[in-house]
Design a protein around this motif. Sequence first.
Motif, PDB file in Angstrom:
ATOM      1  N   PRO A  53      -3.601   5.414  -2.944  1.00  0.00           N
ATOM      2  CA  PRO A  53      -3.490   6.122  -4.229  1.00  0.00           C
ATOM      3  C   PRO A  53      -2.111   6.048  -4.867  1.00  0.00           C
ATOM      4  CG  PRO A  53      -4.578   7.489  -2.586  1.00  0.00           C
ATOM      5  CD  PRO A  53      -4.024   6.307  -1.854  1.00  0.00           C
ATOM      6  N   VAL A  54      -1.072   5.733  -4.091  1.00  0.00           N
ATOM      7  CA  VAL A  54       0.280   5.650  -4.658  1.00  0.00           C
ATOM      8  C   VAL A  54       0.839   4.242  -4.523  1.00  0.00           C
ATOM      9  CG1 VAL A  54       0.843   8.077  -4.335  1.00  0.00           C
ATOM     10  CG2 VAL A  54       1.238   6.478  -2.458  1.00  0.00           C
ATOM     11  N   GLY A  55      -0.036   3.264  -4.324  1.00  0.00           N
ATOM     12  CA  GLY A  55       0.433   1.903  -4.117  1.00  0.00           C
ATOM     13  C   GLY A  55       0.820   1.170  -5.377  1.00  0.00           C
ATOM     14  N   ASP A  56       0.165   1.484  -6.496  1.00  0.00           N
ATOM     15  CA  ASP A  56       0.447   0.742  -7.723  1.00  0.00           C
ATOM     16  C   ASP A  56       0.005   1.576  -8.912  1.00  0.00           C
ATOM     17  OD1 ASP A  56       1.387  -1.313  -9.254  1.00  0.00           O
ATOM     18  OD2 ASP A  56      -0.220  -2.718  -8.815  1.00  0.00           O
ATOM     19  N   PHE A  57       0.368   1.105 -10.112  1.00  0.00           N
ATOM     20  CA  PHE A  57       0.098   1.842 -11.348  1.00  0.00           C
ATOM     21  C   PHE A  57      -1.386   2.179 -11.545  1.00  0.00           C
ATOM     22  CE2 PHE A  57      -0.872   1.335 -15.977  1.00  0.00           C
ATOM     23  CZ  PHE A  57      -0.420   2.584 -16.377  1.00  0.00           C
ATOM     24  N   PRO A  58      -2.333   1.219 -11.431  1.00  0.00           N
ATOM     25  CA  PRO A  58      -3.747   1.582 -11.632  1.00  0.00           C
ATOM     26  C   PRO A  58      -4.230   2.657 -10.675  1.00  0.00           C
ATOM     27  CG  PRO A  58      -3.462  -0.794 -11.710  1.00  0.00           C
ATOM     28  CD  PRO A  58      -2.159  -0.223 -11.235  1.00  0.00           C
ATOM     29  N   ALA A  59      -3.816   2.590  -9.415  1.00  0.00           N
ATOM     30  CA  ALA A  59      -4.242   3.596  -8.433  1.00  0.00           C
ATOM     31  C   ALA A  59      -3.705   4.979  -8.799  1.00  0.00           C
ATOM     32  CB  ALA A  59      -3.779   3.193  -7.040  1.00  0.00           C
ATOM     33  N   ILE A  60      -2.475   5.043  -9.284  1.00  0.00           N
ATOM     34  CA  ILE A  60      -1.892   6.329  -9.681  1.00  0.00           C
ATOM     35  C   ILE A  60      -2.618   6.883 -10.898  1.00  0.00           C
ATOM     36  CG2 ILE A  60       0.205   7.460 -10.511  1.00  0.00           C
ATOM     37  CD1 ILE A  60       1.809   5.481  -8.837  1.00  0.00           C
ATOM     38  N   VAL A  61      -2.977   6.019 -11.847  1.00  0.00           N
ATOM     39  CA  VAL A  61      -3.745   6.460 -13.020  1.00  0.00           C
ATOM     40  C   VAL A  61      -5.070   7.062 -12.580  1.00  0.00           C
ATOM     41  CG1 VAL A  61      -4.979   5.645 -15.065  1.00  0.00           C
ATOM     42  CG2 VAL A  61      -2.664   4.847 -14.620  1.00  0.00           C
ATOM     43  N   ILE A  62      -5.733   6.415 -11.630  1.00  0.00           N
ATOM     44  CA  ILE A  62      -7.020   6.914 -11.126  1.00  0.00           C
ATOM     45  C   ILE A  62      -6.832   8.255 -10.427  1.00  0.00           C
ATOM     46  CG2 ILE A  62      -8.875   6.468  -9.458  1.00  0.00           C
ATOM     47  CD1 ILE A  62      -8.474   3.466 -10.089  1.00  0.00           C
ATOM     48  N   THR A  94      -3.994  -6.286  -3.861  1.00  0.00           N
ATOM     49  CA  THR A  94      -4.970  -5.586  -3.021  1.00  0.00           C
ATOM     50  C   THR A  94      -4.298  -4.457  -2.236  1.00  0.00           C
ATOM     51  OG1 THR A  94      -4.666  -7.223  -1.249  1.00  0.00           O
ATOM     52  CG2 THR A  94      -6.468  -7.588  -2.794  1.00  0.00           C
ATOM     53  N   GLY A  95      -3.063  -4.692  -1.790  1.00  0.00           N
ATOM     54  CA  GLY A  95      -2.337  -3.630  -1.100  1.00  0.00           C
ATOM     55  C   GLY A  95      -2.043  -2.454  -2.017  1.00  0.00           C
ATOM     56  N   GLY A  96      -1.648  -2.748  -3.261  1.00  0.00           N
ATOM     57  CA  GLY A  96      -1.375  -1.682  -4.214  1.00  0.00           C
ATOM     58  C   GLY A  96      -2.604  -0.863  -4.537  1.00  0.00           C
ATOM     59  N   ALA A  97      -3.783  -1.509  -4.546  1.00  0.00           N
ATOM     60  CA  ALA A  97      -5.025  -0.805  -4.848  1.00  0.00           C
ATOM     61  C   ALA A  97      -5.574  -0.046  -3.647  1.00  0.00           C
ATOM     62  CB  ALA A  97      -6.070  -1.795  -5.348  1.00  0.00           C
ATOM     63  N   SER A 132       0.826  -1.207   0.000  1.00  0.00           N
ATOM     64  CA  SER A 132       0.000   0.000   0.000  1.00  0.00           C
ATOM     65  C   SER A 132       0.862   1.260   0.000  1.00  0.00           C
ATOM     66  CB  SER A 132      -0.936   0.006   1.208  1.00  0.00           C
ATOM     67  OG  SER A 132      -0.199   0.097   2.412  1.00  0.00           O
ATOM     68  N   CYS A 133       2.133   1.120   0.360  1.00  0.00           N
ATOM     69  CA  CYS A 133       3.040   2.274   0.397  1.00  0.00           C
ATOM     70  C   CYS A 133       4.152   2.176  -0.635  1.00  0.00           C
ATOM     71  CB  CYS A 133       3.679   2.402   1.782  1.00  0.00           C
ATOM     72  SG  CYS A 133       2.504   2.591   3.133  1.00  0.00           S
TER      73      CYS A 133
END
Length: 447
Positions: A167-176, A161-164, A119-120
């Motif tokens: 907001p900065v955990g993974d690529f899809p979250a950053i795109v959103i 799930t941690g990346g999602a 998540s971080c």
Amino acid sequence: MTNHTLALSCGAVSGAAAGRRRTVGLFRRLGKNASLLLIAAMFLGGTGLSLCFGIPVKRVMSGYSYDVLVILIVMELFNNLSAGTGIMQLLAIRIAQFSQGKKRLCLILFGAMMFLISSCLNNISALLMLLPIVFVLLKTIEVDRRYTCTFFAVILALSSTGGAASPVGDFPAIVILTSGITDFVGYLTHAFPLFALTSAVLLLVWGLYVREKRDDGAVRGLAISNLKSQYRNIEVRFDVLKWLAVVFLGMFLAWSFVPQETLPPEIIAVLGYAVALVVCSVKKVRVEQRMDLKSVLTIASFLFFAQVVSQTGLLERAADALQRGIHDPKLLVMAIMVITSLVAGVFSAGPAAAAMMPVIVELCAGPLSAQSHWIAVAYAAAICSGSSLFMWSATAGFVLSEKVNAAGLEDETGRRMLWGVGQYLKYGLVNYAIQLSIALTAMALVL
């Protein structure tokens, strides 16, 4: 049996074995080169599509999401600074000691740690920090094939799930986050509880699936002693870590409360990294700032292909067709979630996150504009579900498979264990079903 017949039989067996070795070797080579092939396919496919539709590539690049790339690169470099303090290795050792080598508890604790770290931090970076300690532990407690497959299936799913969850955990979250349909606090407060619940359910299901052997604890005690002896000289730079934590907290607060129009998220990331570098320089900490250019190029290719697709108008027409066919906004969101999850599963999370984003943006501008935070989380949950479907769907899938296969883990019979696309398949189907069911149920209740 005659000597001739015996020779033929032995030849057939050796031929079959050689065929299996060639097949395994082919899959390994494809696995190692999968990301390079994907990069080439994305750039060539995007360029071909732009030429077919008469879209100048220069116009495509004028709308390119450079901000997403900047955040990803800077956060990976920031991760290197955090990893250089040794805190991740210390946490992993403490978890192994607390579990006392019990398989079910190891699975739950390491899975929970994977969720929180992802998540971080970048998923791949988090995996690379944990895996050496995990391998030492698993080699000593004498795991079987079933447990090994279960353990790494859980680790892979919870890295997603941690990346999602952040907001900065993974690529899809950053795109959103950079799309503007939600803000940092809105995404975090809606997404983290949902993905924490999803992770808890996954840990419960697979924890119950693990078979714990009854023993006197001697083997488990040996495992912990072996682990402690190999990492007895580890030193954690808490003097550096506390300042990095302060810097990250400052970045977190800036992302949360400073409007994107005033200070964009990528500029906050760069400023935070610059301050962290100064801290490490003052504390005389030498950190190897390595950057995986392959992952950067992969994400760059996703963004390029997605930008081309968005300018063709195909996604807008698809969104209009869905809206004409499904009049209930809640059902429309759920239908898009299922479609997105399947796209993410087949083509991997990265292309799905980038390509389907225009549809979500248009949806948030319509009748569900007041629920844009939940729409963003629904989109992230769909991508996250799809990323757990197949080995290649997750960002870290092939990296994890390569590391596990190179670790030399052996089962109870002494045979070397392989973990790849085939071994993960049944776990992936279950992970996908659990995650998508929870996400759809949550959206049905809140929208």
